[in-house]
Design an enzyme around this catalytic site. Structure first.
Site, PDB file in Angstrom:
ATOM      1  N   HIS A 134      49.202  35.262  39.422  1.00  0.00           N
ATOM      2  CA  HIS A 134      48.363  34.076  39.215  1.00  0.00           C
ATOM      3  C   HIS A 134      47.252  33.991  40.280  1.00  0.00           C
ATOM      4  O   HIS A 134      46.078  33.827  39.959  1.00  0.00           O
ATOM      5  CB  HIS A 134      49.201  32.799  39.249  1.00  0.00           C
ATOM      6  N   HIS A 139      42.528  33.691  40.496  1.00  0.00           N
ATOM      7  CA  HIS A 139      41.613  32.978  41.393  1.00  0.00           C
ATOM      8  C   HIS A 139      40.554  33.853  42.056  1.00  0.00           C
ATOM      9  O   HIS A 139      39.459  33.379  42.356  1.00  0.00           O
ATOM     10  CB  HIS A 139      42.394  32.281  42.524  1.00  0.00           C
ATOM     11  N   GLU A 182      41.899  25.132  38.251  1.00  0.00           N
ATOM     12  CA  GLU A 182      43.083  25.636  37.535  1.00  0.00           C
ATOM     13  C   GLU A 182      42.930  25.629  36.011  1.00  0.00           C
ATOM     14  O   GLU A 182      43.334  26.573  35.346  1.00  0.00           O
ATOM     15  CB  GLU A 182      44.337  24.844  37.924  1.00  0.00           C
ATOM     16  N   SER A 201      45.661  33.205  33.737  1.00  0.00           N
ATOM     17  CA  SER A 201      46.867  33.954  34.092  1.00  0.00           C
ATOM     18  C   SER A 201      48.019  33.655  33.126  1.00  0.00           C
ATOM     19  O   SER A 201      49.132  34.128  33.337  1.00  0.00           O
ATOM     20  CB  SER A 201      47.275  33.652  35.542  1.00  0.00           C
TER      21      SER A 201
HETATM   22 CO    CO Z   1      46.336  28.400  41.276  1.00  0.00          CO
END
Ligand code: CO
Ligand code: PHE
Length: 296
Positions: A134, A139, A182, A201
């Site tokens: 993730h 990110h 997010e 993700s």
């Molecule tokens: Co995150």
């Protein structure tokens, strides 16, 4: 060097309880098993393919620029060279979830915390906390985008400042992170695209966020977002759509949030699935399959 600890949520009779850790460690790259590399490879291949035509170009192109692939878990020090050259960011390896203030301080210093460990094979489709896949796959790519990179740093500095104002400002700011970094969507000439790391993700949410009729899709508005509760255990009920990273930057980094926190003080929060008369609605969700409780 001893292998760093893996700090994960604890299963209790009250469900998953988060455990926090502030340690910054060295990525124990030699300690990854063949299975760990395979988990990375399976997830990398699957998401990369799924995200064509779904993730925004800035995400896809910058992820490619990082030079990562399905073969092996990337080395953070290799990624640092790209980050340093593009935007001056660097990665710091961590053992698990950081307390809020420590997280903000890293961001404000242009350091992005990445969990060093990767999920187990039986958690391929879902785990309740961030892991290496993730954090890194989701990110790191947009940290190569200069505007997004500055947004993340300003967010960290804003967080350090919000913490001095109290709990409500912190909650307001956390919601902003949730619905942008997010779970954000972005409008493009080709249609809506994903930029949020929590979506890219996740196999299920990459499809659901764009294609399902169930969730709301609403134009981003900073005060609105700061009042909106969210879900941590199911797909989101509402996604907020930005027009560009420039617009996101102008709506968040430029204004002084002090007076905004003050205005929002004591106002009711908005349930995750509610649509207001003042919303610019892109899609009104059918609400199909929504859990009736559990917004936080
Ligand atoms: Co995150
Ligand atoms: N402009 C915000 C403040 O005055 C800081 C901030 C920047 C918040 C970017 C979120 C994102 O506190």
């Amino acid at each position: 060097m001893p292998t760093p600890r893996k700090v994960a949520h604890q299963s209790t009779d009250k469900g998953q309880v988060p455990v926090y850790t502030t340690a910054v460690v060295e990525q124990p790259w030699a300690s990854y098993s063949a299975q760990d590399h395979q988990t990375w490879g399976t997830l990398f291949r699957r998401q990369r393919e799924l995200l064509v035509g779904r993730a925004c170009d800035e995400f896809m192109e910058n992820q490619q620029r990082l030079g990562i692939g399905a073969d092996a878990i990337p080395k953070f020090t290799d990624l640092d060279r790209h980050l340093r050259a593009a935007t001056g960011w660097k990665l710091v390896a961590v053992e698990g979830l950081l307390p809020e203030l420590a997280f903000f301080e890293h961001l404000a210093a242009r350091e992005f915390p990445v969990t060093w460990w990767i999920r187990k094979p039986q958690q391929i489709d879902y785990l309740s906390e961030p892991d290496l896949f993730h954090d890194l796959f989701g990110h790191v790519p947009l940290l190569l985008n200069p505007i997004f990179a500055d947004y993340m740093q300003a967010y960290g500095a804003g967080g350090v400042r919000a913490a001095t104002f109290g709990n409500e400002p912190l909650t307001n700011l956390t919601r902003l992170y949730w619905y942008t970094v997010e779970f954000g969507l972005i409008r493009t000439p080709a249609g809506l695209r994903i930029y949020g790391a929590g979506i890219v993700s996740s196999k299920g949410e990459s499809i659901y966020s764009l294609e399902s009729a169930a969730p709301n899709r609403i134009d981003f508005e900073v005060r609105r977002v700061m009042r909106t509760r969210y879900r941590i255990d199911t797909f989101q009920k509402t996604y907020f759509v930005i027009d560009s990273f420039e617009d996101l930057f102008k709506a968040t980094v430029d204004p002084d949030f002090g007076p905004i926190y003050y205005d929002l003080k004591g106002l009711d929060s908005i349930p995750a699935g509610t649509i207001l008369d003042s919303d610019q609605v892109v899609h009104r969700g059918t609400g199909e399959g929504w859990a009736s409780d559990g917004d936080i």
